[in-house]
Design a protein around this motif. Structure first.
Motif, PDB file in Angstrom:
ATOM      1  N   LYS A  93      10.086  38.644  14.195  1.00 16.04           N
ATOM      2  CA  LYS A  93      11.317  39.437  14.334  1.00 16.04           C
ATOM      3  C   LYS A  93      12.535  38.626  13.907  1.00 16.04           C
ATOM      4  CE  LYS A  93       9.548  42.459  17.850  1.00 16.04           C
ATOM      5  NZ  LYS A  93       9.330  42.686  19.236  1.00 16.04           N
ATOM      6  N   GLY A  94      12.485  37.337  14.163  1.00 15.15           N
ATOM      7  CA  GLY A  94      13.605  36.478  13.804  1.00 15.15           C
ATOM      8  C   GLY A  94      13.703  36.222  12.309  1.00 15.15           C
ATOM      9  N   ARG A  95      12.586  36.059  11.644  1.00 16.01           N
ATOM     10  CA  ARG A  95      12.570  35.804  10.190  1.00 16.01           C
ATOM     11  C   ARG A  95      11.246  36.340   9.633  1.00 16.01           C
ATOM     12  NH1 ARG A  95      16.488  33.883   6.881  1.00 16.01           N
ATOM     13  NH2 ARG A  95      17.416  32.780   8.608  1.00 16.01           N
ATOM     14  N   PRO A  96      11.185  37.656   9.314  1.00 20.64           N
ATOM     15  CA  PRO A  96       9.918  38.290   8.917  1.00 20.64           C
ATOM     16  C   PRO A  96       9.287  37.723   7.647  1.00 20.64           C
ATOM     17  CG  PRO A  96      11.695  39.930   9.093  1.00 20.64           C
ATOM     18  CD  PRO A  96      12.282  38.593   9.389  1.00 20.64           C
ATOM     19  N   GLY A  97      10.064  37.321   6.667  1.00 19.77           N
ATOM     20  CA  GLY A  97       9.478  36.791   5.431  1.00 19.77           C
ATOM     21  C   GLY A  97       8.854  35.424   5.599  1.00 19.77           C
ATOM     22  N   MET A  98       9.348  34.679   6.555  1.00 25.66           N
ATOM     23  CA  MET A  98       8.859  33.321   6.778  1.00 25.66           C
ATOM     24  C   MET A  98       7.627  33.308   7.673  1.00 25.66           C
ATOM     25  SD  MET A  98      11.026  30.088   8.284  1.00 25.66           S
ATOM     26  CE  MET A  98      12.192  30.141   6.938  1.00 25.66           C
ATOM     27  N   PHE A  99       7.667  34.115   8.718  1.00 30.33           N
ATOM     28  CA  PHE A  99       6.580  34.157   9.698  1.00 30.33           C
ATOM     29  C   PHE A  99       5.862  35.495   9.564  1.00 30.33           C
ATOM     30  CE2 PHE A  99      10.069  31.604  11.520  1.00 30.33           C
ATOM     31  CZ  PHE A  99       9.429  30.375  11.587  1.00 30.33           C
ATOM     32  N   THR A 100       4.692  35.480   8.941  1.00 32.46           N
ATOM     33  CA  THR A 100       3.930  36.708   8.725  1.00 32.46           C
ATOM     34  C   THR A 100       2.780  36.774   9.725  1.00 32.46           C
ATOM     35  OG1 THR A 100       2.415  35.685   7.149  1.00 32.46           O
ATOM     36  CG2 THR A 100       4.470  36.594   6.261  1.00 32.46           C
ATOM     37  N   LYS A 101       1.990  37.827   9.617  1.00 31.51           N
ATOM     38  CA  LYS A 101       0.818  37.948  10.492  1.00 31.51           C
ATOM     39  C   LYS A 101      -0.231  36.889  10.174  1.00 31.51           C
ATOM     40  CE  LYS A 101       1.414  42.795  11.487  1.00 31.51           C
ATOM     41  NZ  LYS A 101       0.844  44.129  11.512  1.00 31.51           N
ATOM     42  N   LYS A 102      -0.157  36.306   8.976  1.00 32.21           N
ATOM     43  CA  LYS A 102      -1.107  35.263   8.584  1.00 32.21           C
ATOM     44  C   LYS A 102      -0.703  33.872   9.077  1.00 32.21           C
ATOM     45  CE  LYS A 102      -2.725  37.589   4.447  1.00 32.21           C
ATOM     46  NZ  LYS A 102      -2.900  37.502   2.987  1.00 32.21           N
ATOM     47  N   THR A 103       0.505  33.738   9.617  1.00 32.43           N
ATOM     48  CA  THR A 103       0.969  32.445  10.124  1.00 32.43           C
ATOM     49  C   THR A 103       0.220  32.114  11.409  1.00 32.43           C
ATOM     50  OG1 THR A 103       3.178  32.839   9.218  1.00 32.43           O
ATOM     51  CG2 THR A 103       2.978  31.134  10.883  1.00 32.43           C
TER      52      THR A 103
END
Length: 159
Positions: free
Chosen positions: A122-132
């Protein structure tokens, strides 16, 4: 007494030596045949400097940076935590996180770290994805409702 014939033996040894030397010469010539001509026309130094080498797009699999980036968050409000994540990760915008290790303070730090990790997207969607990949830890020496977040980013392809 007659002398034994030694002359025939010496000539055979000399002949074998000459054949061996000729064989080595042929092998040396064959090995040099696939080498480029050292005196062939080469581009002049000024031509080499003026033309940049052709660039190829990087290829290969991504890997993970060995040194993590780190930031801290504190508080209990989910909206405030998401804003802190967004603000603290702004300098790394455009990069993708591979692994996140979050260390929540005090005894219940693991639960707090899990809460922070659930808000990363929620804070940075492009950086932290479901694959992180994320993992939750506690750090007894830190105060409650604080967390240290260590982010391991992917490298660029070929780099």
């Amino acid at each position: 007494m007659s002398r034994p014939r030694r002359r025939g033996r010496i000539s055979v040894v000399v002949l074998a030596g000459w054949l061996f030397a000729d064989l080595l010469l042929v092998l040396a010539l064959v090995s040099m045949a696939d080498r480029p001509d050292p005196l062939a026309d080469r581009p002049k130094a000024s031509e080499r400097e003026s033309k940049p080498p052709p660039s190829k797009p990087p290829t290969g699999p991504r890997s993970v940076e060995l040194k993590p980036e780190e930031f801290r968050v504190k508080g209990a409000d989910k909206g405030d935590l998401a804003r802190q994540i967004h603000k603290n990760t702004g300098k790394w915008a455009g990069r993708e996180a591979a692994l996140v290790l979050t260390f929540g303070g005090s005894r219940n730090g693991e639960a707090y770290a899990h809460r922070v990790n659930s808000l990363l997207g929620k804070g940075r969607p492009g950086m932290f994805t479901k694959k992180t990949a994320t993992d939750d830890f506690h750090k007894l020496g830190d105060p409650a409702s604080t967390a240290t977040v260590r982010v391991y980013f992917y490298t660029t392809p070929g780099g």
